[in-house]
Design an enzyme around this catalytic site. Structure first.
Site, PDB file in Angstrom:
ATOM      1  N   THR A   1     -35.604 110.887 108.727  1.00 24.83           N
ATOM      2  CA  THR A   1     -36.900 110.924 108.053  1.00 24.83           C
ATOM      3  C   THR A   1     -37.551 109.549 107.951  1.00 24.83           C
ATOM      4  OG1 THR A   1     -35.735 110.778 105.952  1.00 24.83           O
ATOM      5  CG2 THR A   1     -36.360 112.976 106.707  1.00 24.83           C
TER       6      THR A   1
ATOM      7  N   ILE B   1     -38.338 105.788 106.692  1.00 22.03           N
ATOM      8  CA  ILE B   1     -38.388 105.255 105.326  1.00 22.03           C
ATOM      9  C   ILE B   1     -39.453 106.042 104.571  1.00 22.03           C
ATOM     10  CG2 ILE B   1     -38.751 103.224 103.881  1.00 22.03           C
ATOM     11  CD1 ILE B   1     -37.754 101.499 106.150  1.00 22.03           C
ATOM     12  N   HIS B   2     -39.041 107.195 104.038  1.00 19.77           N
ATOM     13  CA  HIS B   2     -39.951 108.039 103.257  1.00 19.77           C
ATOM     14  C   HIS B   2     -39.793 107.692 101.775  1.00 19.77           C
ATOM     15  CE1 HIS B   2     -36.703 110.732 101.878  1.00 19.77           C
ATOM     16  NE2 HIS B   2     -36.163 110.448 103.055  1.00 19.77           N
ATOM     17  N   ALA B   3     -40.259 108.534 100.891  1.00 22.29           N
ATOM     18  CA  ALA B   3     -40.344 108.220  99.462  1.00 22.29           C
ATOM     19  C   ALA B   3     -39.029 107.790  98.813  1.00 22.29           C
ATOM     20  CB  ALA B   3     -40.936 109.408  98.706  1.00 22.29           C
TER      21      ALA B   3
ATOM     22  N   ALA C   1     -37.636 104.484 100.298  1.00 19.96           N
ATOM     23  CA  ALA C   1     -38.588 103.424  99.976  1.00 19.96           C
ATOM     24  C   ALA C   1     -38.413 103.000  98.525  1.00 19.96           C
ATOM     25  CB  ALA C   1     -40.023 103.893 100.228  1.00 19.96           C
TER      26      ALA C   1
END
Length: 88
Positions: free
Chosen positions: A12, A14-16, A19
């Site tokens: 995925t 660097i998603h939420a 991050a």
């Protein structure tokens, strides 16, 4: 100044969630910590900045740490990236 390049391997990118983990880690240090992707550099202590880059799987990023605690800051960022399976 410490500077390292990383290859993002997480499906995925660097998603939420990752991050947030990176921002929390970077925020523990006084040094300036930046994430660079496709020629754009953002403060790694800013969730909005990190999310705005849209770093996906297979991307190459550069992290720079500059300041009094740069060695410790870089070590913590590397540990977070590896522990979470985000980068090589």
């Amino acid at each position: 100044m410490e500077k390292k390049e990383f290859h993002i391997v997480a499906e995925t990118g660097i998603h939420a969630r990752p991050a947030t983990l990176l921002v929390q880690t970077a925020s523990k240090f006084n040094s300036d910590i930046n994430l660079e992707y496709k020629g754009k550099s953002v403060n790694l202590k800013s969730i909005m900045g990190v999310m705005s880059l849209g770093v996906g799987q297979g991307s190459d990023v550069t992290i720079t740490v500059d300041g009094a605690d740069e060695a410790e800051g870089m070590a913590a960022i590397v540990e977070t990236l590896q522990k979470e399976g985000l980068a090589e």
